[in-house]
Motif scaffolding. Structure first.
Motif, short mmCIF file in Angstrom:
data_model
loop_
_atom_site.label_atom_id
_atom_site.label_comp_id
_atom_site.label_asym_id
_atom_site.label_seq_id
_atom_site.Cartn_x
_atom_site.Cartn_y
_atom_site.Cartn_z
N ASN A 181 0.81 -1.21 -0.05
CA ASN A 181 -0.03 -0.10 -0.16
C ASN A 181 1.01 1.28 -0.17
O ASN A 181 1.11 1.78 0.93
CB ASN A 181 -0.94 0.05 1.19
CG ASN A 181 -1.97 1.09 1.12
OD1 ASN A 181 -1.76 2.05 0.38
ND2 ASN A 181 -3.35 0.89 1.50
N PRO A 182 1.35 1.37 -1.29
CA PRO A 182 2.65 2.63 -1.25
C PRO A 182 1.89 4.05 -0.76
O PRO A 182 2.56 4.90 -0.43
CB PRO A 182 2.96 2.79 -2.92
CG PRO A 182 1.87 2.28 -3.42
CD PRO A 182 1.22 1.03 -2.63
N LYS A 183 0.83 4.09 -1.05
CA LYS A 183 -0.04 5.53 -0.54
C LYS A 183 0.13 5.79 1.06
O LYS A 183 -0.06 6.98 1.62
CB LYS A 183 -1.59 5.65 -1.02
CG LYS A 183 -1.63 5.65 -2.47
CD LYS A 183 -3.13 5.90 -3.05
CE LYS A 183 -3.20 5.97 -4.29
NZ LYS A 183 -4.59 5.96 -4.91
N LYS A 184 -0.20 4.54 1.70
CA LYS A 184 0.23 4.61 3.24
C LYS A 184 1.46 4.66 3.77
O LYS A 184 1.81 5.02 4.95
CB LYS A 184 -0.99 3.65 4.02
CG LYS A 184 -2.55 4.06 3.51
CD LYS A 184 -3.32 2.97 4.18
CE LYS A 184 -4.76 3.51 3.94
NZ LYS A 184 -5.77 2.63 4.73
N ALA A 185 2.40 3.96 2.97
CA ALA A 185 3.80 3.78 3.44
C ALA A 185 4.39 4.91 3.87
O ALA A 185 4.40 5.98 2.96
CB ALA A 185 4.31 2.91 2.53
N LYS A 186 5.10 5.30 4.94
CA LYS A 186 5.74 6.29 5.27
C LYS A 186 7.10 6.58 4.49
O LYS A 186 7.44 7.60 4.13
CB LYS A 186 5.95 6.48 6.78
CG LYS A 186 4.73 6.61 7.70
CD LYS A 186 5.20 6.79 9.04
CE LYS A 186 3.78 7.08 9.82
NZ LYS A 186 4.16 7.38 11.50
N SER A 187 7.82 5.29 4.27
CA SER A 187 8.77 5.23 3.19
C SER A 187 8.79 3.63 2.89
O SER A 187 8.08 2.81 3.29
CB SER A 187 10.11 5.42 4.15
OG SER A 187 10.36 4.65 5.24
N TRP A 188 9.87 3.30 2.13
CA TRP A 188 9.97 2.05 1.47
C TRP A 188 11.05 1.36 2.11
O TRP A 188 11.86 2.05 2.48
CB TRP A 188 10.17 1.94 0.13
CG TRP A 188 9.11 2.81 -0.79
CD1 TRP A 188 7.84 3.30 -0.39
CD2 TRP A 188 9.03 2.63 -2.34
NE1 TRP A 188 7.20 3.70 -1.43
CE2 TRP A 188 7.79 3.21 -2.52
CE3 TRP A 188 9.71 2.20 -3.41
CZ2 TRP A 188 7.28 3.42 -4.03
CZ3 TRP A 188 9.34 2.16 -4.59
CH2 TRP A 188 8.20 2.85 -4.81
N GLN A 189 11.01 -0.05 2.12
CA GLN A 189 12.05 -0.77 2.73
C GLN A 189 13.37 -0.64 1.61
O GLN A 189 13.11 -1.31 0.72
CB GLN A 189 11.90 -2.14 3.10
CG GLN A 189 12.97 -2.86 3.51
CD GLN A 189 12.30 -4.44 4.00
OE1 GLN A 189 11.28 -4.82 4.12
NE2 GLN A 189 13.44 -5.26 4.08
N CYS A 190 14.54 -0.15 1.78
CA CYS A 190 15.44 -0.12 0.97
C CYS A 190 16.62 -1.06 1.46
O CYS A 190 17.27 -0.89 2.64
CB CYS A 190 16.11 1.55 1.01
SG CYS A 190 14.74 2.71 0.24
N THR A 191 17.09 -1.71 0.35
CA THR A 191 18.32 -2.76 0.89
C THR A 191 19.50 -2.32 0.06
O THR A 191 19.50 -2.30 -1.19
CB THR A 191 17.91 -4.11 0.39
OG1 THR A 191 16.63 -4.44 1.26
CG2 THR A 191 18.78 -5.07 0.89
N GLU A 192 20.32 -2.39 0.92
CA GLU A 192 21.87 -1.95 0.19
C GLU A 192 22.15 -3.25 -0.52
O GLU A 192 22.14 -4.35 -0.05
CB GLU A 192 22.83 -1.73 1.30
CG GLU A 192 24.39 -1.63 0.65
CD GLU A 192 25.57 -1.41 1.74
OE1 GLU A 192 26.55 -2.02 1.43
OE2 GLU A 192 25.12 -0.76 2.78
#
Length: 408
Positions: free
Chosen positions: A191-202
């Motif tokens: 639900n990208p509209k409700k996500a405060k940020s995305w999980q970002c993986t190095e």
């Protein structure tokens, strides 16, 4: 043999275009219609003087491409130009001033059937953002909703790209974070509209301690061992898209594990493109200096080695690069265009290298003397051929130039 130069409306010397072999095909002269904000052909983006990014996409789903321009010194920071029967109308995407860096991409992030856009923050920002396309409710002065993808860690995010890089049938976002010396991959939230940020993986990092001696020379703002440029192609033929950038390509090995494979460690601070420029075998990779003075190189995979070929002896800040089939002959071509960084390079070239599918190219000059930075080649008027959207960084800004292909 030096390439033949097809004269469009200007005359240049051939010395800059050494090392390209003449293609066996004969290219017809291309007719261009040049439009510019200087002539009042379309509205200027805003009042700022540092235009950083551009995108070409069909924003309003009418079947014809529109385009987006960003700026980092004044508001509005993001505008889009809506294509209509009589040209383009400017709409505001974001009416705040934002520190937006070069590099961008688009995707239907919220899966609602329209395309959303992504831009990253520059050396003053640790953020990457996406803007929700409000289709079909558009108003020239009503901004889009901006949301955050990344709001942690290092600053500067030059280049982003969408693709299914792990073969799971879902699209990921890949982006550089130069301030952290890292390459990240991020899954789109459910639900990208409700996500405060995305999980970002190095998935890759580098050291500032040292670097391999680089091709060419660079301005003072280039950091030691700085990486740039992103493209995508199935390099090893395993059916999955690979990530190309920073003089490397990255192979997915399962989960979030990616192996960096060196193409040219001496060319990490570059624009990147990839495609089957030579028929058979792996796709070729093209690297060119975005900010600096160095050759344009093509790399062909031969028996376990990336063999380089110098296509242009020296490019002056070739910040616009693409691999496309410009003339529809089923052979891929290369488009490259130069900046006028700090107002220099008065003969800045805008070129198309027409390929013969064997690694030879014939050079077509589109323009000379007009700066292009992070610009695009795409169909801008819906007639099925390639046009060029030209955007300078800080030369005579605010400014836009468009070359419409009117070849019959």
């Amino acid at each position: 043999m030096k390439p033949r130069i097809l004269i469009i409306s200007v005359i240049i010397t051939v010395s800059w275009l050494t090392a390209c072999s003449s293609a066996s095909q004969k290219a017809d002269t291309v007719s261009w219609k040049h439009l510019s904000t200087v002539k009042g052909d379309l509205p200027v983006p805003n009042s700022g003087d540092q235009q950083t990014s551009s995108l070409v996409l069909d924003v309003d789903k009418d079947g014809i491409n529109d385009f987006v321009i960003t700026e980092r010194t004044k508001s509005p920071s993001v505008v889009w130009y809506r294509r209509g029967p009589d040209g383009w109308t400017k709409y505001v995407v974001d009416d705040e001033a934002l520190h937006i860096e070069a590099g961008a991409d688009f995707h239907d992030i919220d899966a609602d059937g329209d395309l959303d856009i992504v831009f990253g923050g520059d050396s003053r920002s640790n953020r990457v953002w996406w803007w929700e396309n409000p289709y079909p409710k558009y108003s020239p002065k009503t901004p889009w909703k901006r949301r955050e993808i990344k709001n942690f860690g290092g600053r500067k995010h030059h280049d982003q790209i969408f693709g299914d890089f792990d073969g799971d049938g879902r699209t990921e976002l890949v982006f550089w974070n130069q301030g952290a010396c890292k390459l990240y991959i991020a899954e789109i939230p459910k639900n990208p509209k409700k996500a405060k940020s995305w999980q970002c993986t190095e998935i890759y990092s580098w050291s500032k301690d040292s670097e391999v001696k680089q091709w060419g020379t660079y301005p003072g703002f280039k950091a030691v061992n700085e990486h740039e440029g992103l493209a995508k192609a199935d390099i090893d033929g395993d059916g999955k898209l690979d990530i190309v950038g920073g003089g490397r390509w990255f192979k997915h090995n399962g989960g979030t594990n990616y192996t960096p494979n060196i193409i040219d460690a001496g060319y990490a601070f570059t624009r990147s493109a990839a495609g089957q420029l030579i028929k058979g075998g792996r796709p070729e990779v093209v690297l060119v200096v975005g900010d600096g003075w160095a050759p344009m190189m093509m790399y062909e995979w031969k028996k376990g080695t990336w063999v380089s070929k110098k296509l242009i002896k020296e490019v002056d800040c070739g910040h616009s690069l693409a691999v496309i089939d410009f003339n529809g002959d089923d052979n891929l071509d290369i488009w490259v265009a130069e900046m006028r960084l700090y107002g220099k390079n008065p003969d800045a070239k805008n070129l198309i290298l027409l390929g013969d599918g064997k690694g030879n190219f014939e050079t077509l000059l589109v323009s000379s003397g007009i700066a292009l930075h992070e610009s695009r080649i795409a169909d801008l008027d819906g007639d099925g051929d390639y046009d060029i959207l030209g955007k300078p960084y800080n030369w005579e800004t605010p400014r836009l130039d468009i070359w419409l292909n009117e070849t019959k």
